[in-house]
Design a protein around this motif. Structure first.
Motif, PDB file in Angstrom:
ATOM      1  N   GLY A   1       0.961  -1.109   0.167  1.00  0.00           N
ATOM      2  CA  GLY A   1      -0.527   0.021   0.015  1.00  0.00           C
ATOM      3  C   GLY A   1       1.187   1.221  -0.271  1.00  0.00           C
ATOM      4  O   GLY A   1       2.107   1.291  -0.706  1.00  0.00           O
TER       5      GLY A   1
ATOM      6  N   LYS B   1       1.389   8.326   3.077  1.00  0.00           N
ATOM      7  CA  LYS B   1       1.094   9.539   2.666  1.00  0.00           C
ATOM      8  C   LYS B   1       3.187  10.097   2.304  1.00  0.00           C
ATOM      9  O   LYS B   1       3.461  10.128   3.987  1.00  0.00           O
TER      10      LYS B   1
ATOM     11  N   ASP C   1      -7.110  -1.681  -2.000  1.00  0.00           N
ATOM     12  CA  ASP C   1      -6.896  -2.791  -0.692  1.00  0.00           C
ATOM     13  C   ASP C   1      -7.597  -4.305  -1.369  1.00  0.00           C
ATOM     14  O   ASP C   1      -8.949  -4.524  -1.442  1.00  0.00           O
TER      15      ASP C   1
ATOM     16  N   ASP D   1      -7.255  -3.573   8.370  1.00  0.00           N
ATOM     17  CA  ASP D   1      -7.791  -2.474   8.754  1.00  0.00           C
ATOM     18  C   ASP D   1      -9.186  -3.227   9.040  1.00  0.00           C
ATOM     19  O   ASP D   1     -10.660  -1.815   8.886  1.00  0.00           O
TER      20      ASP D   1
ATOM     21  N   ASP E   1     -11.208  -3.119   0.076  1.00  0.00           N
ATOM     22  CA  ASP E   1     -11.542  -1.293   0.469  1.00  0.00           C
ATOM     23  C   ASP E   1     -11.165  -0.495  -1.385  1.00  0.00           C
ATOM     24  O   ASP E   1      -9.714  -1.327  -1.647  1.00  0.00           O
TER      25      ASP E   1
ATOM     26  N   ASP F   1      -9.229   2.166  -0.323  1.00  0.00           N
ATOM     27  CA  ASP F   1      -8.350   2.719   0.360  1.00  0.00           C
ATOM     28  C   ASP F   1      -7.384   1.633   0.565  1.00  0.00           C
ATOM     29  O   ASP F   1      -7.363   0.894   1.222  1.00  0.00           O
TER      30      ASP F   1
ATOM     31  N   SER G   1      -4.890   2.385   1.397  1.00  0.00           N
ATOM     32  CA  SER G   1      -3.371   3.143   2.663  1.00  0.00           C
ATOM     33  C   SER G   1      -2.462   1.940   3.731  1.00  0.00           C
ATOM     34  O   SER G   1      -3.292   0.640   4.283  1.00  0.00           O
TER      35      SER G   1
ATOM     36  N   GLU H   1      -1.018   0.328   6.353  1.00  0.00           N
ATOM     37  CA  GLU H   1      -1.997   0.541   7.706  1.00  0.00           C
ATOM     38  C   GLU H   1      -0.470  -0.398   8.519  1.00  0.00           C
ATOM     39  O   GLU H   1      -0.603  -0.483   9.860  1.00  0.00           O
TER      40      GLU H   1
ATOM     41  N   ARG I   1      -2.703  -2.606  -2.763  1.00  0.00           N
ATOM     42  CA  ARG I   1      -2.964  -2.915  -1.617  1.00  0.00           C
ATOM     43  C   ARG I   1      -2.897  -4.778  -1.386  1.00  0.00           C
ATOM     44  O   ARG I   1      -4.253  -4.843  -1.671  1.00  0.00           O
TER      45      ARG I   1
END
Length: 589
Positions: free
Chosen positions: A161, A164, A177, A187, A192, A194, A196, A198, A248
């Motif tokens: 993933g 920032k 993801d 998560d 999903d 997103d 990001s 984790e 991700r």
């Protein structure tokens, strides 16, 4: 994957036998398996029938087995009720292997990131990026920027993933993801939109005996490809005007499911998936700095083939086990560019895999460690510097860090592929691979076991594809129309084609068209023998395939073979009663 054709009866034929299951990854401890049914089997199209089949086989094996879902490429995924041992998985797979309606039954594999961490630097700037510019171990990138910076090209990074980072943020768009295993995801909500990161930290118990800090691996890989450049901070990306789409697939401990990764490959390339929003930014290049020790699963190869057919060039890490890459996946899959790692002196990095599956090498770095204090870094200047986060578990402040690994080598080549695609959008994945290999320079150091055609050279390759160097050769078809009799249950026969006038290696998508007459084609084993003597099996023996004749075109990853030389088609009839004829065959390369 082509489904076996149901047998048809012919006079005096031997009794039909179950089709042999193709070679698949060996049983491993896992939570899920993927099964490919024959196209004619009701389980191939009915989830209810697959669920019933699971119940029957669970009873026979004395184990839990439940239909879970259907892969985008058609395989049925079965849940084993939690992590099962290798022996327990082997018992379940044996039930499927014994079923004549099954083509393959394969375990879900756990893939791992292919990087080793360095230490947080006090300061970062372009001068630390020896991998881009140094003439000995670098990839000769700076001069290539006059030809292309990757503008307009999307690169999907299938990894942990994205966290920032201001030196990368402007070049990141979209993402998804795909981590479906809740114990890896962190998560708590499955698939999903997103992507990001984790955090990939985990305890020794969770991470195969070694505690892990969060590596921010996907962001490091992405920075090598597309870190914002000429912004008076941080590092420079190789294709710094390209866009990154994070996918991700690696979670806790830097691990992830091969089934989830397969779905990520398809989505990244723009293949529509059921119950998943389409990717609005289909990738022209996909980077996979991950892997595990196994044969290439059928579901992996299916996903790769479909992505390549959509126009995506797939770049993968060779692996960090100091072993033959042929033992590691996806490095051993077809239709990928497999990248080994070199150090600052141009030698094969001590950890890098090697062998005939390697297509090319690129800087991966060597960050040496001491044991006292444990893990202390003595040569951070020899690692690959890129964008990360300072958090050891969850994200805190952005940072830069040197890492080493084939994980670091692969995005160098992915960045170059993005530059090439931007410079000449008509290039196919096979042409991109061939041009990178043809224009690599020999390693100035050593590589025991083979490191492909050398270290990728960005400037030389961009010159080639933009008209000032050696351009990819236009494919030509070479044919042998001489008929050759195939004796019944006899010795193998051969037919040869000699190729001349080509430079470099054969393509990764070598087309082999065959026209063979035989009234029970399952009796035949068909091989392509390269000029080097390497045997590529085109068709295995199958006692139950009674369809007439073989008139088809096979695709072979021959990227490690020299194009010039004598290529041989070898055919053997391995059963009684019927003979046949090689009518003609050809190669397109």
């Amino acid at each position: 994957m082509t489904a076996a054709v149901a047998p048809m009866s012919i006079a005096n034929a031997a009794p039909a036998k179950p089709a042999a299951v193709t070679d698949t990854p060996a049983a491993v401890a896992t939570e899920r398996i993927a099964v490919t049914y024959k196209a004619a089997a009701v389980e191939a199209r009915s989830d209810k029938a697959a669920a019933t089949d699971a119940a029957d086989k669970a009873e026979d094996a004395g184990q839990y087995l439940r239909f879970e879902s259907r892969m985008p490429t058609g395989e049925a995924v079965f849940d084993l009720g939690g992590m099962q041992s290798k022996d327990e998985v082997a018992d379940v797979l044996a039930e499927f292997h014994a079923d004549p309606n099954v083509v393959t039954a394969e375990p879900d594999l756990i893939m791992h990131s292919m990087a080793e961490e360095g230490s947080d630097p006090n300061d970062t700037d372009y001068t630390k990026q020896w991998d881009l510019s140094e003439p000995t171990g670098g990839m000769n990138v700076p001069a290539s920027w006059a030809k292309s910076t990757g503008k307009g090209v999307n690169v999907a990074v299938i990894d942990s993933g994205y966290v920032k980072h201001s030196d990368l943020e402007a070049n990141v768009e979209g993402g998804f993801d795909f981590i479906g295993l809740t114990d890896m995801a962190r998560d708590g909500d499955g698939d999903d939109a997103d992507p990001s990161d984790e955090g990939t930290w985990g305890s020794a118990e969770e991470c195969r005996g070694e505690p892990k800090k969060s590596s921010w691996h996907g962001t490091h890989v992405a920075g090598t490809i597309a870190a914002v450049t000429n912004n008076s901070k941080g590092v420079a990306g190789i294709a710094y005007d390209s866009k990154i789409t994070p996918v991700r697939a690696l979670g806790k401990c830097g691990s992830g499911s091969a089934l989830d990764i397969s779905a990520g490959i398809l989505w990244a390339a723009g293949v529509p998936l059921k119950n998943t929003p389409d990717n609005p930014n289909p990738a022209e290049v996909i980077n996979m700095s991950l892997g595990g020790k196994s044969a290439c699963p059928g579901y992996y190869q299916q996903a790769i083939n479909r992505a390549v057919a959509k126009g995506a060039t797939i770049v993968v890490a060779a692996g960090n086990s100091k072993q033959d890459a042929a033992q590691h996946t996806p490095a051993n899959c077809d239709n990928v560019i497999t990248v080994a790692a070199t150090d600052r002196g141009g030698d094969r990095a001590f950890y890098s895999n090697f062998g005939n599956k390697v297509d090319v090498s690129a800087p991966g770095g060597e960050v040496r460690r001491e044991t006292d204090p444990p893990g202390s870094v003595t040569t951070p200047e020899n690692g690959i510097w890129s964008t990360v986060n300072a958090g050891e578990t969850t994200a805190t402040t952005e940072a830069y860090k040197p890492m080493m690994g084939t994980s670091m080598a692969a995005p160098h080549v992915a960045g170059l592929a993005a530059q090439m695609k931007a410079a000449k959008p008509s290039l196919t994945p096979a042409q991109i691979e061939q041009a990178i290999k043809d224009n690599a320079r020999p390693l100035p150091g050593t590589c025991t076991g083979g490191c492909g055609t050398g270290i990728a050279d960005a400037t030389k390759t961009l010159a080639a594809v933009t008209g000032t160097g050696t351009t990819p050769t236009t494919p030509a078809t070479h044919t042998n129309n001489t008929r050759v009799a195939i004796p019944d249950n006899g010795a193998a026969v051969t037919s040869a084609i000699t190729v001349t006038g080509r430079t470099g290696n054969a393509p990764a998508d070598l087309k082999v068209a065959v026209d063979i007459a035989h009234t029970w084609r399952g009796d035949l084993v068909v091989d392509l023998i390269a000029p080097s003597g390497t045997v590529h099996n085109l068709k295995p023996f199958s006692s139950s395939d009674g369809t007439d004749n073989i008139k088809t075109t096979y695709t072979v990853n021959a990227a490690t073979e020299k194009a010039n030389g004598t290529w041989t088609l070898r055919v053997q009839d391995k059963a009684h009663l019927l003979d046949g004829t090689i009518n003609a065959w050809n190669l397109t390369l």
